[in-house]
Design a protein around this motif. Structure first.
Motif, PDB file in Angstrom:
ATOM      1  N   PRO A 187       0.826  -1.223   0.000  1.00 34.06           N
ATOM      2  CA  PRO A 187       0.000   0.000   0.000  1.00 34.06           C
ATOM      3  C   PRO A 187       0.857   1.269   0.000  1.00 34.06           C
ATOM      4  O   PRO A 187       0.396   2.329  -0.415  1.00 34.06           O
ATOM      5  N   ASP A 188       2.108   1.153   0.448  1.00 27.31           N
ATOM      6  CA  ASP A 188       2.994   2.329   0.495  1.00 27.31           C
ATOM      7  C   ASP A 188       3.539   2.747  -0.863  1.00 27.31           C
ATOM      8  O   ASP A 188       4.108   3.828  -1.004  1.00 27.31           O
ATOM      9  N   ASN A 189       3.435   1.846  -1.849  1.00 27.78           N
ATOM     10  CA  ASN A 189       3.919   2.220  -3.185  1.00 27.78           C
ATOM     11  C   ASN A 189       2.882   3.118  -3.844  1.00 27.78           C
ATOM     12  O   ASN A 189       1.768   2.690  -4.118  1.00 27.78           O
ATOM     13  N   PRO A 190       3.228   4.362  -4.117  1.00 32.71           N
ATOM     14  CA  PRO A 190       2.222   5.252  -4.708  1.00 32.71           C
ATOM     15  C   PRO A 190       1.987   4.937  -6.186  1.00 32.71           C
ATOM     16  O   PRO A 190       2.921   4.553  -6.904  1.00 32.71           O
ATOM     17  N   LEU A 191       0.760   5.066  -6.610  1.00 36.62           N
ATOM     18  CA  LEU A 191       0.438   5.026  -8.044  1.00 36.62           C
ATOM     19  C   LEU A 191       0.108   6.457  -8.439  1.00 36.62           C
ATOM     20  O   LEU A 191      -0.753   7.095  -7.820  1.00 36.62           O
ATOM     21  N   ILE A 192       0.839   6.949  -9.437  1.00 40.11           N
ATOM     22  CA  ILE A 192       0.704   8.356  -9.795  1.00 40.11           C
ATOM     23  C   ILE A 192       0.155   8.486 -11.211  1.00 40.11           C
ATOM     24  O   ILE A 192       0.645   7.829 -12.138  1.00 40.11           O
ATOM     25  N   LEU A 193      -0.869   9.283 -11.331  1.00 37.84           N
ATOM     26  CA  LEU A 193      -1.469   9.570 -12.636  1.00 37.84           C
ATOM     27  C   LEU A 193      -1.176  11.029 -12.954  1.00 37.84           C
ATOM     28  O   LEU A 193      -1.415  11.903 -12.113  1.00 37.84           O
ATOM     29  N   THR A 194      -0.624  11.287 -14.137  1.00 40.85           N
ATOM     30  CA  THR A 194      -0.343  12.680 -14.489  1.00 40.85           C
ATOM     31  C   THR A 194      -0.913  13.019 -15.859  1.00 40.85           C
ATOM     32  O   THR A 194      -1.071  12.144 -16.710  1.00 40.85           O
ATOM     33  N   ALA A 195      -1.195  14.291 -16.034  1.00 40.45           N
ATOM     34  CA  ALA A 195      -1.500  14.810 -17.369  1.00 40.45           C
ATOM     35  C   ALA A 195      -0.312  15.669 -17.781  1.00 40.45           C
ATOM     36  O   ALA A 195       0.671  15.766 -17.042  1.00 40.45           O
ATOM     37  N   GLY A 196      -0.387  16.277 -18.930  1.00 37.69           N
ATOM     38  CA  GLY A 196       0.697  17.163 -19.356  1.00 37.69           C
ATOM     39  C   GLY A 196       0.231  18.608 -19.363  1.00 37.69           C
ATOM     40  O   GLY A 196      -0.969  18.871 -19.299  1.00 37.69           O
TER      41      GLY A 196
ATOM     42  N   ILE B  51       9.161  14.525 -24.736  1.00 40.26           N
ATOM     43  CA  ILE B  51       7.936  14.124 -25.454  1.00 40.26           C
ATOM     44  C   ILE B  51       6.960  13.451 -24.488  1.00 40.26           C
ATOM     45  O   ILE B  51       5.754  13.706 -24.519  1.00 40.26           O
ATOM     46  N   ASP B  52       7.491  12.604 -23.597  1.00 37.31           N
ATOM     47  CA  ASP B  52       6.629  11.874 -22.659  1.00 37.31           C
ATOM     48  C   ASP B  52       6.248  12.706 -21.435  1.00 37.31           C
ATOM     49  O   ASP B  52       5.415  12.271 -20.636  1.00 37.31           O
ATOM     50  N   SER B  53       6.870  13.853 -21.269  1.00 33.84           N
ATOM     51  CA  SER B  53       6.513  14.709 -20.144  1.00 33.84           C
ATOM     52  C   SER B  53       5.498  15.768 -20.573  1.00 33.84           C
ATOM     53  O   SER B  53       4.569  16.088 -19.840  1.00 33.84           O
ATOM     54  N   LEU B  54       5.666  16.283 -21.792  1.00 33.47           N
ATOM     55  CA  LEU B  54       4.594  17.095 -22.377  1.00 33.47           C
ATOM     56  C   LEU B  54       3.417  16.176 -22.703  1.00 33.47           C
ATOM     57  O   LEU B  54       2.280  16.612 -22.825  1.00 33.47           O
ATOM     58  N   ILE B  55       3.744  14.916 -22.845  1.00 35.39           N
ATOM     59  CA  ILE B  55       2.891  13.863 -23.391  1.00 35.39           C
ATOM     60  C   ILE B  55       2.393  14.218 -24.781  1.00 35.39           C
ATOM     61  O   ILE B  55       1.203  14.265 -25.075  1.00 35.39           O
ATOM     62  N   VAL B  56       3.374  14.470 -25.628  1.00 38.89           N
ATOM     63  CA  VAL B  56       3.121  14.528 -27.066  1.00 38.89           C
ATOM     64  C   VAL B  56       3.154  13.091 -27.556  1.00 38.89           C
ATOM     65  O   VAL B  56       3.946  12.291 -27.068  1.00 38.89           O
ATOM     66  N   CYS B  57       2.272  12.755 -28.491  1.00 38.74           N
ATOM     67  CA  CYS B  57       2.278  11.388 -29.023  1.00 38.74           C
ATOM     68  C   CYS B  57       3.520  11.176 -29.881  1.00 38.74           C
ATOM     69  O   CYS B  57       3.854  12.010 -30.717  1.00 38.74           O
TER      70      CYS B  57
END
Lengths: 618, 157
Positions: free
Chosen positions: A55-64, A488-494
């Motif tokens: 449970p201590d491992n965080p799951l992180i969801l991000t947008a750009g 590219i993956d941080s702006l989340i450009v395809c």
């Protein structure tokens, strides 16, 4: 803030507590968003050595930062980041579609999940109203079924849903997270992390405007990018799609076949992009705010799998086609469909199946182990049955659901030789034996075996570099593309649209500044890319990774390409060659011979606060 | 004859660029919920964008209990009197195409106004799936397509 929503959402699944905190501007500027922001948050919110399923491992969801704007392909991507149950290092995976735009409109740049719910739940984000709802009735359902039921019960058909399937619930280490029915955050097993938290799905509705700093100039640039998207830079993706690679790789002797035994496939024509489009593709659809459309929807027109409808890309096609010795596209499409149903990464799971087939062919697995399946290469019926067994975790499927690395350890008898993975993450459809720049990129990739962390196959295949030669200069080639790809993956450009940014970092920085109002030069952007690569490395170093882990599968290093009369005949990567490649790469990265970022490098990138990770290792 | 915005389902890929540019044009907002044209995707394969069809005898106008809607005699556009509109939703129910929606903040209804005869969605559609077109030309196109399909080999394209 412009572009950014300016808020991080915290969800504690154990206590049910939900809160928000402002996104600090320096965090945004230094790590951009997407995987960059996600990996930094992972470092800050996890403890060394944490079990991925704890449970201590965080799951992180991000947008750009561009999410929800009209920026083509960047307006619609999201990323999941966590400690990977496959690699035990950085896990990250992106997906596009429509989900991220709603997350941004709801007002969040990131969501951090911690803890574990007592019973299955799903998160419902309705602008500022965020609640955990019961998901017991959804447990056991596929991601697509889950999406439909949630839309029905919340009574809004434009809600966006990202969900896991039964594989994620059963902690399969290749479980993925699907959104918008056919899009997947596929790699590194983050669906299992979600499952370990009893989190079935995330549903989101966002109704607010996204604010853009310089909207008129931004729209002008978007218009220009639309025109570029209609041009040669994206032609492949708009026409045959990535399955075009089948015949290209085959002609170059770089099409991994039968679990990296051969480098050409005699049935290539029958599983080619050309044949797929002519016979199976009924429609090419697009993601939110993209002027390119690439998603090839294939339907099986006849036979035992008639009516099966999936999205097809090269990697998944390759994994179940050439890589399993299967030359029937209807069976390949069915295999992808089964993966979508259970919520399994179709690429990695295909490679797990080919591993099992290789073991069977070599007598390491017998009919007794397979539950009676004749698991020879090319037996598509056995392939599909074994896939279902993995999804159900039945018999041999239970062992294989752990991924090829752990399955090989369990099976023993020399099975390790046939397990094609790096850091516990399965190889992808490039025969590294004759693609030595790519081989380096795969070996050092922070999320394990992967072509999308560096794209280093491209200079190899295009002939820009000598693909057969291992020399130190390849280190810079890999580093430069890596730094671009992390941006590219941080702006989340395809990545399918990467070619439309003619000026590379300069175009991306321009887009970023027009949207966010934060001044960013091409060099600032490049440096951010380097910084993100370094924090990903630092996470892995913190978890005990070093040079020893930057390696290649046994088959790549010990089985020369046997195909007679093929240009890659006799190729393989020796330990000596790998060492030359790694030395060149670490040097240009400013890391030690052991692959540890130095204090000087951390200082240069403004990462002094992370010096504690490397201090004892220099 | 009146022109309206129609989308060709064979060409539409569901990308929603039309929604974004419409919301920007009308509201200076990046927010598809404020768009006068909306996309629909069914089973991945069916994609279409829908906007007002400028019906003769429009049921939305008839349904409005406070006379907030009026059809322009010249263009056929449904004009909304925002001062009168109460957001009751009778017009939304009356429209068979879902072409009228509620503005998420103002809580009055919004509907396609053809951008003064130069619809931005048509200009921006990357697939050229949108047409600003009259029903008779739409029928002509449908006939041509049908005949081309029937005589695929021989018909001039």
């Amino acid at each position: 803030m412009f572009g950014y929503a300016g808020r991080i959402l915290h969800v504690n699944l154990t206590t049910g507590k939900i809160s928000t905190e402002p996104l600090k501007e320096d965090l945004a500027k230094n790590y951009i968003g997407g995987i960059g922001l996600g990996i930094r948050l992972l470092l800050d919110h996890s403890t060394p050595g944490v079990d991925p399923f704890s449970p201590d491992n965080p799951l992180i969801l991000t947008a750009g930062p561009l999410g929800g704007t009209m920026a083509p392909t960047a307006g619609n991507g999201h990323a999941f980041v966590s400690k990977s149950p496959a690699s035990l290092g950085v896990g990250e995976s992106k997906s596009h579609g429509f989900f991220a735009a709603d997350l941004k409109r709801a007002g969040y740049d990131a969501v951090i999940f911690k803890g574990k719910a007592e019973k299955p739940v799903y998160l419902w984000i309705d602008d500022d109203t965020v609640e955990l709802l019961d998901a017991q009735h959804l447990w056991g359902k596929s991601p697509a079924e889950t999406e439909d039921i949630i839309k029905e019960e919340l009574g809004d058909y434009y809600i966006r849903v990202a969900a896991i399937g039964p594989a994620g619930e059963r902690l399969m280490r290749l479980a993925c997270i699907l959104n918008d029915k056919t899009r997947a955050a596929g790699r590194t097993g983050l669906g299992a992390v979600m499952g370990s938290k009893n989190l079935k799905a995330i549903a989101v509705r966002g109704t607010r405007d996204i604010r853009v700093a310089k909207p008129d100039e931004f729209l002008e640039f978007v218009r220009e990018l639309h025109e570029r998207e209609k041009g040669p830079a994206t032609r492949k993706y708009r026409t045959l799609g990535t399955p075009q690679n089948v015949l290209v790789h085959n002609a170059l002797g770089a099409l991994p076949t039968r679990n990296f035994t051969n480098a050409t496939f005699e049935g290539a024509e029958r599983v080619s992009g050309e044949y797929l489009n002519q016979r199976f593709v009924v429609k090419i659809i697009g993601c939110s705010s993209c002027a390119q459309r690439c998603e090839h929807i294939a339907v099986v027109p006849e036979g035992p799998y008639k009516g099966t409808t999936v999205r097809v890309e090269y990697e998944t096609l390759w994994a179940f086609g050439p890589n399993c010795g299967v030359d029937r596209l209807d069976a390949v499409i069915k295999a992808i469909d089964i993966c979508n149903y259970y919520g399994m990464d179709a690429l990695g799971t295909g490679v797990v199946i080919s591993f099992a087939m290789d073991c069977y062919e070599h007598g390491i697995l017998t009919k007794e182990d397979t539950g009676g399946l004749e698991l020879n290469f090319g037996n598509h019926e056995a392939m599909l049955e074994l896939l279902r067994m993995i999804g159900e975790r039945k018999g041999l499927g239970d062992i294989l659901a752990e991924g090829s690395k752990r399955a090989a350890e369990k099976i023993g008898k020399g099975a390790e030789k046939y397990a094609c993975h790096i850091k516990g993450v399965e190889l992808t459809g490039y025969d590294l034996r004759s693609l030595k720049t790519a081989a380096l990129g795969f070996a050092v990739s922070f999320r394990g075996a992967d072509h999308n962390r560096h794209g280093a196959y491209s200079p190899d295949l295009s002939g820009k570099v000598d693909r057969f030669k291992a020399d130190k200069s390849k280190g810079k080639v890999v580093k430069d593309i890596e730094d671009l790809y992390t941006i590219i993956d941080s702006l989340i450009v395809c990545k399918f649209s990467r070619g439309i940014y003619y000026e590379g970092f300069a175009d991306l920085a321009k887009l970023y500044t027009l949207v966010t109002g934060i001044e960013m030069s091409a060099e600032d952007m490049r440096r951010a890319g380097e910084r993100i690569n370094n924090i990903a490395r630092l996470f892995n170093v913190r978890e005990g990774f070093s040079r020893k882990d930057d390696t290649l599968p046994y088959k790549i290093m010990h089985f020369p390409v046997p195909d007679e009369g093929v240009v890659s005949h006799g190729s393989y990567v020796s330990q000596k060659e790998l060492d030359i490649l790694l030395d060149g790469y670490y040097e240009v990265r400013g890391w030690t011979k052991e692959g540890i970022p130095t204090l000087e490098k951390l200082n240069e990138l403004g990462l002094n606060d992370l010096a504690y990770i490397v201090k004892d290792k220099l | 004859m009146r022109k309206f915005v129609a989308s060709d389902p064979d060409k539409c890929v569901g990308c929603s660029v039309c929604e974004y540019i419409c919301a920007w044009e009308k509201e200076k907002a990046f927010n598809p919920l404020k768009s006068r044209i909306r996309t629909v995707r069914l089973g991945q394969i069916v994609n279409i964008a829908l906007a007002c069809r400028l019906c003769e005898d429009p049921p939305c106008v008839a349904a409005c209990p406070v006379d907030a809607l009026e059809q322009s005699e010249e263009t056929g556009v449904i004009m909304v009197d925002e001062d009168k509109c109460t957001g009751c939703g009778w017009c939304i129910e009356a429209c068979d195409y879902g072409a009228i929606t509620l503005h998420p903040e103002k809580k009055v209804v919004i509907v396609c106004d053809l951008c003064d005869g130069d619809p931005k969605c048509v200009q921006w559609c990357p697939e050229e799936a949108l047409d600003f077109i009259t029903p008779d030309i739409l029928a002509q196109k449908a006939r041509l397509t049908a005949v081309k399909k029937l005589f695929r080999e021989t018909a001039p394209v």
